[in-house]
Structure formats: C-alpha cells, structure tokens
Design a protein around this motif. Structure first.
Motif, PDB file in Angstrom:
ATOM      1  N   GLU A 102      -0.817   3.881   8.020  1.00 35.69           N
ATOM      2  CA  GLU A 102       0.541   3.468   7.682  1.00 35.69           C
ATOM      3  C   GLU A 102       1.161   2.652   8.814  1.00 35.69           C
ATOM      4  O   GLU A 102       1.838   1.644   8.572  1.00 35.69           O
ATOM      5  CB  GLU A 102       1.399   4.700   7.381  1.00 35.69           C
ATOM      6  CG  GLU A 102       1.074   5.352   6.042  1.00 35.69           C
ATOM      7  CD  GLU A 102       1.910   6.583   5.777  1.00 35.69           C
ATOM      8  OE1 GLU A 102       2.022   6.983   4.607  1.00 35.69           O
ATOM      9  OE2 GLU A 102       2.457   7.149   6.750  1.00 35.69           O
TER      10      GLU A 102
ATOM     11  N   PHE B 197       0.829  -1.210   0.000  1.00 38.12           N
ATOM     12  CA  PHE B 197       0.000   0.000   0.000  1.00 38.12           C
ATOM     13  C   PHE B 197       0.859   1.255   0.000  1.00 38.12           C
ATOM     14  O   PHE B 197       1.913   1.306   0.648  1.00 38.12           O
ATOM     15  CB  PHE B 197      -0.899   0.048   1.237  1.00 38.12           C
ATOM     16  CG  PHE B 197      -1.769  -1.173   1.442  1.00 38.12           C
ATOM     17  CD1 PHE B 197      -2.371  -1.803   0.364  1.00 38.12           C
ATOM     18  CD2 PHE B 197      -1.990  -1.679   2.717  1.00 38.12           C
ATOM     19  CE1 PHE B 197      -3.170  -2.912   0.542  1.00 38.12           C
ATOM     20  CE2 PHE B 197      -2.795  -2.801   2.918  1.00 38.12           C
ATOM     21  CZ  PHE B 197      -3.385  -3.418   1.821  1.00 38.12           C
ATOM     22  N   ALA B 198       0.364   2.264  -0.719  1.00 35.94           N
ATOM     23  CA  ALA B 198       0.863   3.631  -0.564  1.00 35.94           C
ATOM     24  C   ALA B 198      -0.341   4.498  -0.227  1.00 35.94           C
ATOM     25  O   ALA B 198      -1.403   4.368  -0.860  1.00 35.94           O
ATOM     26  CB  ALA B 198       1.541   4.119  -1.836  1.00 35.94           C
ATOM     27  N   PHE B 199      -0.199   5.348   0.777  1.00 33.30           N
ATOM     28  CA  PHE B 199      -1.310   6.173   1.234  1.00 33.30           C
ATOM     29  C   PHE B 199      -1.078   7.624   0.815  1.00 33.30           C
ATOM     30  O   PHE B 199       0.016   8.178   0.992  1.00 33.30           O
ATOM     31  CB  PHE B 199      -1.445   6.097   2.760  1.00 33.30           C
ATOM     32  CG  PHE B 199      -1.826   4.722   3.265  1.00 33.30           C
ATOM     33  CD1 PHE B 199      -3.159   4.374   3.431  1.00 33.30           C
ATOM     34  CD2 PHE B 199      -0.845   3.787   3.563  1.00 33.30           C
ATOM     35  CE1 PHE B 199      -3.507   3.110   3.889  1.00 33.30           C
ATOM     36  CE2 PHE B 199      -1.192   2.520   4.018  1.00 33.30           C
ATOM     37  CZ  PHE B 199      -2.519   2.182   4.185  1.00 33.30           C
TER      38      PHE B 199
ATOM     39  N   HIS C 188       3.535   0.602   4.680  1.00 35.16           N
ATOM     40  CA  HIS C 188       3.441   1.398   3.445  1.00 35.16           C
ATOM     41  C   HIS C 188       4.754   1.331   2.698  1.00 35.16           C
ATOM     42  O   HIS C 188       5.805   1.030   3.272  1.00 35.16           O
ATOM     43  CB  HIS C 188       3.068   2.852   3.774  1.00 35.16           C
ATOM     44  CG  HIS C 188       4.118   3.580   4.562  1.00 35.16           C
ATOM     45  ND1 HIS C 188       5.017   4.431   3.988  1.00 35.16           N
ATOM     46  CD2 HIS C 188       4.425   3.553   5.890  1.00 35.16           C
ATOM     47  CE1 HIS C 188       5.822   4.924   4.918  1.00 35.16           C
ATOM     48  NE2 HIS C 188       5.486   4.396   6.081  1.00 35.16           N
TER      49      HIS C 188
ATOM     50  N   LYS D 131      -4.041   8.938   7.751  1.00 36.07           N
ATOM     51  CA  LYS D 131      -2.930   8.389   6.955  1.00 36.07           C
ATOM     52  C   LYS D 131      -1.831   7.850   7.871  1.00 36.07           C
ATOM     53  O   LYS D 131      -1.320   6.730   7.663  1.00 36.07           O
ATOM     54  CB  LYS D 131      -2.373   9.470   6.035  1.00 36.07           C
ATOM     55  CG  LYS D 131      -1.138   9.058   5.225  1.00 36.07           C
ATOM     56  CD  LYS D 131      -0.706  10.208   4.312  1.00 36.07           C
ATOM     57  CE  LYS D 131       0.516   9.852   3.476  1.00 36.07           C
ATOM     58  NZ  LYS D 131       1.741   9.769   4.268  1.00 36.07           N
TER      59      LYS D 131
ATOM     60  N   ALA E 265       3.925   0.607  -4.992  1.00 34.70           N
ATOM     61  CA  ALA E 265       2.667   0.135  -4.412  1.00 34.70           C
ATOM     62  C   ALA E 265       1.836  -0.662  -5.407  1.00 34.70           C
ATOM     63  O   ALA E 265       1.781  -0.338  -6.597  1.00 34.70           O
ATOM     64  CB  ALA E 265       1.847   1.325  -3.905  1.00 34.70           C
TER      65      ALA E 265
END
Length: 256
Positions: free
Chosen positions: A25, A7-9, A30, A21, A36
């Motif tokens: 994370e 994941f990237a937030f 992250h 966020k 991602a």
C-alpha cells in the motif's frame, strides 16, 4: 494516455501477509475496495475466494499472491514490478453458481458460490436426497454424507477430495459429486452441461437434517436447494504468464 489502475489490497490474518499489505500500500497506493480496478489478495485460496466475492459487488479484477499452503489460485509473491505484472497478466473469466432454496421453517435463501455448492448431513444419520436435473427426477434417493455441484474452477478443491473429476476451465460442464455415497453404492456422480438446473429435495428433512454450504456461506436444515450457473455474473482473475488457471487445472491431472 490510459490512467493507471487503482488497487485495493486484502490480506489474510497471517502476520507476513498483513506486513506485505502495508508495504505494498505504501509503495503502490490504495483506494477503498468499492473504488478499486484491481483487488490484490494476499493469502491462500480462501483469501482469493473472499476477494472474488468482494469483486462480485464491485466488478474489479482479482490478482492473488500466495501466502498460504496450497495457493492453487494464487501467483508467486513478489513486491517488485507489480504494475508490469498486472499489465502482462493473462485473464481467466469465471461464472459462479447460484444456489436458491428454503429451509424446513419456510425461510428462503440465495447465495453465489465460486467453487461449489455442497449439501452435508447435519447429524450422525445418513442424508437422503432426491436429485432432479432440469426438473426431471434422476435419482429418487441418494443415501450419503452429502452431495455437491462444483464448477471447473472449483473442481480441484472439495470436489477433488471427494474423488470428483477435474474439469478443464473451458469445458462448459459442472461436476455432480456424491460425498461418501452409501446407496447407490457404486454411484460416482455425473458430468452435467453448464446450463443444467440441479434440484435437490431432502427426504425426511426434519428427521435427517441437511445443511447447504455455498463456498463460505452455510444454511442449516434445508428442505430443498436448486443450483444453476449464474451466467449473468462474470468474474475476472489475473495470472502471471504461464501460470494461468487453465494450465494449472490441466497440470493437476498429472500430479501423483
């Protein structure tokens, strides 16, 4: 065993979105955006568009959680069970528009737009625009505040506020919608096949300057703009079951 997605937030500047966020994370881990598998956008529809533009470069899927006012493209925010929500999410695949053009000084430009490509008058004077479809002149002179081409995904945004039609996600059409048309006075726009090439030529571009906007990118004093669907670019958005984009577009047509 299939590895868990990374994941990237991304968060809007709102304090509650930024705080969420940080918590997400810490809880789910992250990675940098280019690495991602899924981009999680925290904010409103504008944040979702930013995430989708980031996904054009990385190829990631995009899942949004709402911290905005409308959040048409977003899911409900919940911190719990994020991996399960993503594993059970429904997929919607979108093709953006590609705008190619040139300004009055001969400088070329190109941009991708998920919602719409708009041409807008740059001064108090009415814009005058010639419209071609697949190279064939269809309107010699539209006099208006502007005109836009909208995708089905973007048909409920600026297009709807300009009284354009809401398009089902799988309709394979584009909306060509005038903005405050003066002449022809009763022209309400057109529905075009998604394969159409829409050409705009500005009449008297130095006397009556027109600016082009592709989502959040603006190009000033344009001379001409061509718009086509970018069928070589596919974006994948994720929605909770029962909250998919096609259903929301359909439901929007029955809202009072």
């Amino acid at each position: 065993m299939t590895p868990s997605p990374s994941f990237a937030f991304l968060a809007s500047p709102r304090p509650d979105a930024k705080a969420a966020k940080a918590r997400l994370e810490a809880r789910y881990g992250h990675v940098p955006l280019p690495e991602a598998d899924i981009i999680i956008a925290l904010g409103g529809d504008g944040m979702m568009l930013d995430a989708l533009h980031a996904a054009m470069r990385s190829g990631a899927k995009v899942y949004g959680m709402n911290f905005g006012s409308v959040g048409f493209l977003m899911n409900e925010f919940r911190e719990d069970d994020l991996p399960d929500r993503l594993a059970n999410a429904e997929h919607a695949r979108l093709h953006p528009l590609r705008a190619t053009g040139e300004d009055v000084y001969g400088h070329p430009f190109q941009a991708l737009a998920i919602n719409e490509v708009s041409l807008l008058r740059g001064t108090r004077q009415t814009a005058k625009i010639t419209i071609k479809i697949d190279g064939r002149p269809r309107m010699s002179e539209l006099q208006a505040d502007g005109v836009m081409v909208a995708t089905p995904a973007g048909s409920t945004a600026y297009n709807l506020s300009a009284h354009g039609p809401i398009l089902p996600l799988d309709s394979k059409v584009l909306a060509l919608t005038p903005i405050s048309a003066f002449r022809p006075r009763r022209w309400r726009g057109a529905l075009l096949p998604h394969t159409a090439k829409v050409g705009f030529e500005i009449v008297e571009p130095r006397l009556r300057p027109v600016h082009a906007v592709a989502d959040n990118q603006e190009f000033r004093e344009v001379a001409w703009v061509d718009v086509v669907e970018a069928d070589d670019v596919t974006l994948t958005t994720l929605f909770d079951p029962g909250r998919d984009l096609a259903e929301r577009i359909l439901a929007e047509q029955f809202e009072s």
